[in-house]
Structure formats: structure tokens, C-alpha cells
Design a protein around this motif. Structure first.
Motif, PDB file in Angstrom:
ATOM      1  N   ASP A 105       0.822  -1.133  -0.096  1.00 13.42           N
ATOM      2  CA  ASP A 105      -0.069  -0.184   0.085  1.00 13.42           C
ATOM      3  C   ASP A 105       0.961   1.250  -0.094  1.00 13.42           C
ATOM      4  N   LYS A 106       0.551   2.160  -1.011  1.00 10.39           N
ATOM      5  CA  LYS A 106       1.442   3.297  -1.117  1.00 10.39           C
ATOM      6  C   LYS A 106       1.503   4.393   0.243  1.00 10.39           C
ATOM      7  N   GLU A 107       0.176   4.422   0.945  1.00 11.84           N
ATOM      8  CA  GLU A 107       0.493   5.286   2.012  1.00 11.84           C
ATOM      9  C   GLU A 107       1.192   4.513   3.110  1.00 11.84           C
ATOM     10  N   VAL A 108       1.001   3.462   3.569  1.00  8.77           N
ATOM     11  CA  VAL A 108       1.696   2.803   4.650  1.00  8.77           C
ATOM     12  C   VAL A 108       3.208   2.622   4.166  1.00  8.77           C
ATOM     13  N   THR A 109       3.495   2.345   3.013  1.00  9.64           N
ATOM     14  CA  THR A 109       4.848   2.060   2.649  1.00  9.64           C
ATOM     15  C   THR A 109       5.626   3.421   2.595  1.00  9.64           C
ATOM     16  N   ALA A 110       4.931   4.644   2.461  1.00  7.92           N
ATOM     17  CA  ALA A 110       5.551   5.799   2.511  1.00  7.92           C
ATOM     18  C   ALA A 110       5.701   6.288   4.207  1.00  7.92           C
ATOM     19  N   LEU A 111       4.877   5.925   4.907  1.00  7.19           N
ATOM     20  CA  LEU A 111       4.780   6.115   6.371  1.00  7.19           C
ATOM     21  C   LEU A 111       6.202   5.371   6.772  1.00  7.19           C
ATOM     22  N   LEU A 112       6.266   4.126   6.620  1.00 12.10           N
ATOM     23  CA  LEU A 112       7.390   3.448   6.907  1.00 12.10           C
ATOM     24  C   LEU A 112       8.777   3.913   6.483  1.00 12.10           C
ATOM     25  N   ALA A 113       8.741   4.612   5.203  1.00 11.41           N
ATOM     26  CA  ALA A 113      10.059   5.198   4.768  1.00 11.41           C
ATOM     27  C   ALA A 113      10.093   6.675   5.572  1.00 11.41           C
ATOM     28  N   VAL A 114       9.247   7.099   5.933  1.00 12.60           N
ATOM     29  CA  VAL A 114       9.590   8.399   6.959  1.00 12.60           C
ATOM     30  C   VAL A 114      10.129   7.807   8.247  1.00 12.60           C
ATOM     31  N   ALA A 115       9.408   6.572   8.675  1.00 10.66           N
ATOM     32  CA  ALA A 115       9.734   6.025  10.020  1.00 10.66           C
ATOM     33  C   ALA A 115      11.497   5.844   9.995  1.00 10.66           C
ATOM     34  N   ALA A 116      11.857   5.305   8.864  1.00 11.07           N
ATOM     35  CA  ALA A 116      13.320   4.889   8.372  1.00 11.07           C
ATOM     36  C   ALA A 116      14.007   6.005   8.658  1.00 11.07           C
ATOM     37  N   LYS A 117      13.738   7.024   7.950  1.00 16.95           N
ATOM     38  CA  LYS A 117      14.610   8.421   7.911  1.00 16.95           C
ATOM     39  C   LYS A 117      14.427   9.049   9.109  1.00 16.95           C
ATOM     40  N   ARG A 118      13.759   8.836  10.093  1.00 21.78           N
ATOM     41  CA  ARG A 118      13.557   9.542  11.327  1.00 21.78           C
ATOM     42  C   ARG A 118      14.203   8.606  12.494  1.00 21.78           C
ATOM     43  N   ASP A 119      14.532   7.515  12.141  1.00 23.48           N
ATOM     44  CA  ASP A 119      15.145   6.291  12.953  1.00 23.48           C
ATOM     45  C   ASP A 119      14.043   5.977  14.035  1.00 23.48           C
ATOM     46  N   VAL A 120      12.820   5.844  13.496  1.00 17.09           N
ATOM     47  CA  VAL A 120      11.879   5.218  14.482  1.00 17.09           C
ATOM     48  C   VAL A 120      11.835   3.595  14.316  1.00 17.09           C
ATOM     49  N   ARG A 121      11.672   3.049  15.464  1.00 19.21           N
ATOM     50  CA  ARG A 121      11.687   1.665  15.549  1.00 19.21           C
ATOM     51  C   ARG A 121      10.428   1.209  15.426  1.00 19.21           C
ATOM     52  N   VAL A 122       9.962   0.368  14.176  1.00 17.45           N
ATOM     53  CA  VAL A 122       8.625  -0.043  13.804  1.00 17.45           C
ATOM     54  C   VAL A 122       8.536  -1.569  14.200  1.00 17.45           C
ATOM     55  N   LEU A 123       7.514  -2.026  14.933  1.00 20.71           N
ATOM     56  CA  LEU A 123       7.519  -3.309  15.146  1.00 20.71           C
ATOM     57  C   LEU A 123       6.135  -3.925  15.014  1.00 20.71           C
ATOM     58  N   VAL A 124       5.976  -5.166  15.082  1.00 20.25           N
ATOM     59  CA  VAL A 124       4.650  -5.730  15.153  1.00 20.25           C
ATOM     60  C   VAL A 124       4.635  -6.867  16.411  1.00 20.25           C
ATOM     61  N   SER A 125       3.595  -7.156  16.880  1.00 20.27           N
ATOM     62  CA  SER A 125       3.450  -8.198  17.706  1.00 20.27           C
ATOM     63  C   SER A 125       3.468  -9.581  16.823  1.00 20.27           C
ATOM     64  N   ALA A 126       4.153 -10.406  17.219  1.00 17.48           N
ATOM     65  CA  ALA A 126       4.007 -12.057  16.658  1.00 17.48           C
ATOM     66  C   ALA A 126       2.548 -12.540  16.161  1.00 17.48           C
ATOM     67  N   VAL A 127       1.595 -12.058  17.194  1.00 21.43           N
ATOM     68  CA  VAL A 127       0.267 -12.310  16.811  1.00 21.43           C
ATOM     69  C   VAL A 127      -0.449 -11.640  15.602  1.00 21.43           C
ATOM     70  N   THR A 128       0.350 -10.557  15.308  1.00 17.91           N
ATOM     71  CA  THR A 128      -0.299  -9.668  14.418  1.00 17.91           C
ATOM     72  C   THR A 128      -0.047 -10.399  12.962  1.00 17.91           C
ATOM     73  N   ILE A 129       1.348 -10.923  12.804  1.00 18.92           N
ATOM     74  CA  ILE A 129       1.638 -11.701  11.714  1.00 18.92           C
ATOM     75  C   ILE A 129       0.741 -12.760  11.260  1.00 18.92           C
ATOM     76  N   VAL A 130       0.103 -13.439  12.357  1.00 17.75           N
ATOM     77  CA  VAL A 130      -1.271 -14.401  11.985  1.00 17.75           C
ATOM     78  C   VAL A 130      -2.491 -13.791  11.446  1.00 17.75           C
ATOM     79  N   GLU A 131      -2.712 -12.544  12.478  1.00 23.78           N
ATOM     80  CA  GLU A 131      -3.967 -12.027  12.054  1.00 23.78           C
ATOM     81  C   GLU A 131      -3.900 -11.104  10.501  1.00 23.78           C
ATOM     82  N   ALA A 132      -2.923 -11.001  10.138  1.00 23.59           N
ATOM     83  CA  ALA A 132      -2.522 -10.010   9.012  1.00 23.59           C
ATOM     84  C   ALA A 132      -2.796 -10.696   7.721  1.00 23.59           C
TER      85      ALA A 132
END
Length: 131
Positions: A19-46
Motif C-alpha cells: 500500500d502506497k500510504e503505509v509504505t510511505a509512512l514506513l519510509a518516513v519512519a526509517a529516515k527518522r530512526d523510528v523503531r517499527v514493530l509488530v506483535s508476533a500475533v499480528t503476523i498471523v492475523e494480517a
């Protein structure tokens, strides 16, 4: 580091599907040195079934995957009890995401499609952003 972003299942699902919006948000996070995480349980639900295994591996290699521990599960139970109106399996994964988010170094933002329930579970300690 400038905080932590936690992806719920919808945010992760959108990222897995490029998704363009979420991918762009995560690119911003990488530039800002923001730690991005998921709960292991989220992987199953996604609903990873529709995503190629290589895409899943690539996406998860860019995220921190937090395990669901006994402490997180206990905290999730407490969050559900404190919320009162949220109970049962429908809210169990949201509660585990909230408990995971509340354990992270701040500031913390949860990216979610379910802002109302996550706001109820996290309270004012966490910023909730709609994706």
C-alpha cells in the motif's frame, strides 16, 4: 531513536500488499530512526496467505517482531478487564497489540484501522493513528 511505531494487523496487511500510504509512512519512519514493530500475533492475523513468502520475509526483515510473552498476555487480560465493555476473542489480539505497545520506549504510536478499540485499550499513553 525517536520513538516506536507499532503496526496492528491492518497496517501490517497494507504494508505486505505494498500500500502506497503505509509504505510511505514506513519510509518516513526509517529516515527518522523510528523503531517499527509488530506483535508476533499480528503476523498471523494480517492474513499472510495471500502474500508471497518472499514478500513476507522481506517485510518482516524490516520490522522488529515482538514475541507474545506470559507478561504481555497477563497485561492484555488486565487491559480487557479495565476496559470493561471489550471482552472475548474479538478483542484479544487488539489487547495483545496494546500491551505490546505499552511496553515500548516512547513516544509510541500505534498504526491501526481500529482506532476506537485501541484508544480504549491504550489510554492516553499511546498515540493512535488511523491507516
Amino acid at each position: 531513536m525517536s520513538g516506536t511505531w507499532v503496526l496492528d494487523s491492518e497496517a501490517l496487511s497494507l504494508y505486505l500488499r505494498a500500500d502506497k500510504e503505509v509504505t510511505a509512512l514506513l519510509a518516513v519512519a526509517a529516515k527518522r530512526d523510528v523503531r517499527v514493530l509488530v506483535s508476533a500475533v499480528t503476523i498471523v492475523e494480517a492474513d499472510p496467505g495471500g502474500v508471497h513468502k518472499a514478500r513476507m520475509a522481506w517485510a518482516l526483515s524490516r520490522l522488529v517482531v515482538e514475541p507474545v510473552t506470559k507478561e504481555i498476555a497477563a497485561h492484555a487480560v488486565t487491559l480487557l478487564q479495565d476496559a470493561g465493555q471489550l471482552a472475548g476473542h474479538k478483542y484479544a489480539i487488539d489487547a495483545m497489540v496494546a500491551a505490546t505497545a505499552l511496553r515500548q520506549p516512547g513516544p509510541v504510536t500505534v498504526l491501526t484501522s481500529d482506532t476506537e478499540d485501541l484508544r480504549t485499550l491504550c489510554g492516553k499513553a499511546i498515540t493512535i493513528t488511523k491507516v
